[in-house]
Design a protein around this motif. Structure first.
Motif, PDB file in Angstrom:
ATOM      1  N   VAL A  18       0.869  -1.169   0.000  1.00 50.89           N
ATOM      2  CA  VAL A  18       0.000   0.000   0.000  1.00 50.89           C
ATOM      3  C   VAL A  18       0.911   1.226   0.000  1.00 50.89           C
ATOM      4  N   VAL A  19       0.780   2.089  -1.014  1.00 51.39           N
ATOM      5  CA  VAL A  19       1.562   3.332  -1.059  1.00 51.39           C
ATOM      6  C   VAL A  19       0.604   4.504  -0.833  1.00 51.39           C
ATOM      7  N   ILE A  20       0.766   5.179   0.306  1.00 52.20           N
ATOM      8  CA  ILE A  20      -0.033   6.377   0.586  1.00 52.20           C
ATOM      9  C   ILE A  20       0.647   7.528  -0.155  1.00 52.20           C
ATOM     10  N   LEU A  21      -0.021   8.065  -1.168  1.00 51.91           N
ATOM     11  CA  LEU A  21       0.593   9.077  -2.030  1.00 51.91           C
ATOM     12  C   LEU A  21       0.346  10.497  -1.503  1.00 51.91           C
ATOM     13  N   GLU A  22      -0.903  10.932  -1.489  1.00 50.58           N
ATOM     14  CA  GLU A  22      -1.183  12.302  -1.052  1.00 50.58           C
ATOM     15  C   GLU A  22      -2.650  12.436  -0.655  1.00 50.58           C
ATOM     16  N   ALA A  23      -2.980  13.566  -0.040  1.00 44.75           N
ATOM     17  CA  ALA A  23      -4.365  13.878   0.299  1.00 44.75           C
ATOM     18  C   ALA A  23      -4.613  15.332  -0.057  1.00 44.75           C
ATOM     19  N   LYS A  24      -5.886  15.711  -0.184  1.00 42.98           N
ATOM     20  CA  LYS A  24      -6.199  17.115  -0.485  1.00 42.98           C
ATOM     21  C   LYS A  24      -7.549  17.499   0.108  1.00 42.98           C
ATOM     22  N   LYS A  25      -7.754  18.796   0.271  1.00 46.22           N
ATOM     23  CA  LYS A  25      -9.018  19.353   0.787  1.00 46.22           C
ATOM     24  C   LYS A  25      -9.419  18.722   2.108  1.00 46.22           C
ATOM     25  N   LEU A  26      -8.430  18.428   2.972  1.00 44.81           N
ATOM     26  CA  LEU A  26      -8.750  17.825   4.260  1.00 44.81           C
ATOM     27  C   LEU A  26      -9.520  18.812   5.130  1.00 44.81           C
ATOM     28  N   LYS A  27     -10.321  18.277   6.032  1.00 39.87           N
ATOM     29  CA  LYS A  27     -11.066  19.120   6.978  1.00 39.87           C
ATOM     30  C   LYS A  27     -10.077  19.847   7.899  1.00 39.87           C
ATOM     31  N   ARG A  28     -10.371  21.126   8.162  1.00 35.23           N
ATOM     32  CA  ARG A  28      -9.522  21.893   9.091  1.00 35.23           C
ATOM     33  C   ARG A  28      -9.790  21.415  10.516  1.00 35.23           C
ATOM     34  N   GLU A  78       4.600   7.279   0.947  1.00 33.96           N
ATOM     35  CA  GLU A  78       5.179   6.260   1.841  1.00 33.96           C
ATOM     36  C   GLU A  78       4.573   4.894   1.536  1.00 33.96           C
ATOM     37  N   ALA A  79       5.442   3.888   1.441  1.00 33.58           N
ATOM     38  CA  ALA A  79       5.000   2.533   1.082  1.00 33.58           C
ATOM     39  C   ALA A  79       5.002   1.616   2.306  1.00 33.58           C
ATOM     40  N   PHE A  80       3.992   0.757   2.376  1.00 32.77           N
ATOM     41  CA  PHE A  80       3.886  -0.208   3.476  1.00 32.77           C
ATOM     42  C   PHE A  80       3.651  -1.598   2.888  1.00 32.77           C
ATOM     43  N   ASN A  81       4.413  -2.576   3.379  1.00 30.80           N
ATOM     44  CA  ASN A  81       4.273  -3.950   2.899  1.00 30.80           C
ATOM     45  C   ASN A  81       3.663  -4.832   3.982  1.00 30.80           C
ATOM     46  N   LEU A 109      -8.639  -8.893   9.734  1.00 30.36           N
ATOM     47  CA  LEU A 109      -8.850 -10.252   9.225  1.00 30.36           C
ATOM     48  C   LEU A 109     -10.045 -10.864   9.940  1.00 30.36           C
ATOM     49  N   ASN A 110     -11.034 -11.302   9.164  1.00 30.05           N
ATOM     50  CA  ASN A 110     -12.253 -11.889   9.750  1.00 30.05           C
ATOM     51  C   ASN A 110     -12.849 -10.993  10.836  1.00 30.05           C
ATOM     52  N   LYS A 111     -12.918  -9.694  10.555  1.00 29.31           N
ATOM     53  CA  LYS A 111     -13.523  -8.694  11.453  1.00 29.31           C
ATOM     54  C   LYS A 111     -12.745  -8.477  12.743  1.00 29.31           C
ATOM     55  N   LYS A 112     -11.485  -8.930  12.780  1.00 25.90           N
ATOM     56  CA  LYS A 112     -10.659  -8.688  13.968  1.00 25.90           C
ATOM     57  C   LYS A 112      -9.426  -7.883  13.562  1.00 25.90           C
ATOM     58  N   LYS A 113      -9.055  -6.895  14.377  1.00 22.87           N
ATOM     59  CA  LYS A 113      -7.888  -6.064  14.072  1.00 22.87           C
ATOM     60  C   LYS A 113      -6.640  -6.938  14.019  1.00 22.87           C
ATOM     61  N   TRP A 114      -5.795  -6.680  13.020  1.00 16.84           N
ATOM     62  CA  TRP A 114      -4.675  -7.573  12.800  1.00 16.84           C
ATOM     63  C   TRP A 114      -3.343  -6.822  12.765  1.00 16.84           C
ATOM     64  N   LYS A 115      -3.080  -6.067  11.699  1.00 16.87           N
ATOM     65  CA  LYS A 115      -1.778  -5.389  11.567  1.00 16.87           C
ATOM     66  C   LYS A 115      -2.006  -3.915  11.263  1.00 16.87           C
ATOM     67  N   LYS A 116      -1.105  -3.041  11.744  1.00 15.20           N
ATOM     68  CA  LYS A 116      -1.245  -1.636  11.347  1.00 15.20           C
ATOM     69  C   LYS A 116       0.097  -0.936  11.258  1.00 15.20           C
ATOM     70  N   LYS A 117       0.129   0.090  10.402  1.00 12.18           N
ATOM     71  CA  LYS A 117       1.318   0.922  10.227  1.00 12.18           C
ATOM     72  C   LYS A 117       0.846   2.358  10.015  1.00 12.18           C
ATOM     73  N   LYS A 118       1.768   3.322  10.147  1.00  8.64           N
ATOM     74  CA  LYS A 118       1.340   4.706   9.910  1.00  8.64           C
ATOM     75  C   LYS A 118       2.443   5.531   9.277  1.00  8.64           C
ATOM     76  N   THR A 119       2.013   6.594   8.599  1.00 10.31           N
ATOM     77  CA  THR A 119       2.949   7.503   7.942  1.00 10.31           C
ATOM     78  C   THR A 119       3.503   8.495   8.961  1.00 10.31           C
ATOM     79  N   GLY A 120       4.447   9.304   8.517  1.00 11.42           N
ATOM     80  CA  GLY A 120       4.907  10.431   9.323  1.00 11.42           C
ATOM     81  C   GLY A 120       3.839  11.525   9.335  1.00 11.42           C
TER      82      GLY A 120
END
Length: 273
Positions: free
Chosen positions: A134-144, A184-187, A161-172
């Motif tokens: 998953v590559v998070i590229l950019e965002a725009k017009k975000l709420k203030r 930013e890319a996440f594998n 996975l099967n409605k249960k939280k499994w793995k997570k990562k976050k950008t800067g």
């Protein structure tokens, strides 16, 4: 932009005595945190307000924003009932001159769909190596989210996975912007036999040093998704090894959480264990 709320006439009677206690809420759809309220006028169907409210709005946002004026009936002990509203798309008016006019009230919209912003990311899945990128590229017009009229956004990427939280990562975190560029890319390792049971949740947050970080909006993709999100996920599965990028509108947090229907407090055994 100055908005003058002058008067109202022949309002609907909301109280048992045959009158109402009207007041007006004024806001722009481009920044719904900034709402002005007039004084309450007791026991009248023909209030004279004569109040002026000032909005800061960039020229570029004018054509996309709508001015909303809602008249409510004040009630000390119960919910305030809405009498009606006026919606004026700013793009329809020449605001170089003073406009003074009467408008018929209409029934209030059931739900104001707040504009939370848009996010662009790419997805790639390689079945032979079980690798989801998953590559998070950019965002725009975000709420203030901040008093400065900006936000400090970052993005969380979560697998369920099967409605249960499994793995997570976050950008800067990107400081003081409504149009952050991440790239930013996440594998993630997702066995092919599990890809049908995965929900990919993308949420945009506003970072806050002093108080709790706040969610701006989110969305999810996977076989349970609908619309654009399902299309993006299907395109990824139909084109293994090729990154597929797409823009998505952020949705209200509660709506997405309800659709996901997560089970909480489960420790998840890793696949294959």
């Amino acid at each position: 932009m100055k908005v003058g709320v002058k008067q109202a006439a022949d309002l609907k009677a909301m109280d048992s005595g045959g009158t109402s206690d009207p007041y007006v809420i004024v806001y722009l759809t481009s920044d719904m945190r900034k709402k002005y309220e007039s004084k309450v006028y007791r026991k009248t169907l023909n209030p004279v307000f004569n109040e002026t409210f000032t909005f800061q709005i960039p020229q570029a946002e004018m054509s996309e924003s709508t001015l909303v004026m809602q008249i409510y009936d004040f009630n000390r002990f119960a919910k305030h009932d809405i009498i009606g509203e006026v919606r004026l798309p700013l793009g329809d008016f020449d605001l170089q001159h003073v406009i003074e006019q009467w408008q018929e009230l209409t029934a209030a919209s059931k739900m104001e769909q707040e504009r939370l912003g848009e996010i662009c990311f790419s997805l790639r899945y390689i079945p032979s190596t079980s690798k989801l990128t998953v590559v998070i590229l950019e965002a725009k017009k975000l709420k203030r989210m901040d008093s400065s009229g900006l936000s400090d956004p970052f993005v969380k990427v979560q697998l369920i996975l099967n409605k249960k939280k499994w793995k997570k990562k976050k950008t800067g975190v990107k400081k003081s912007t409504l149009s952050p560029y991440f790239n930013e890319a996440f594998n993630f390792e997702v066995p092919f036999n599990q890809i049908q049971n995965i929900d990919l949740v993308i949420s945009v947050w506003d970072h806050d040093k002093v108080t709790k970080n706040q969610q701006i909006g989110k969305l999810f993709l996977g076989c349970r998704a609908t619309g654009n999100q399902l299309r993006h996920w299907s395109d990824m599965l139909a084109n293994p090894r090729r990154p597929i990028a797409q823009w998505h509108n952020l949705q209200p947090v509660e709506e997405v959480d309800n659709a996901l229907g997560l089970k909480s407090h489960f420790k998840l055994p890793l696949p294959g264990k």
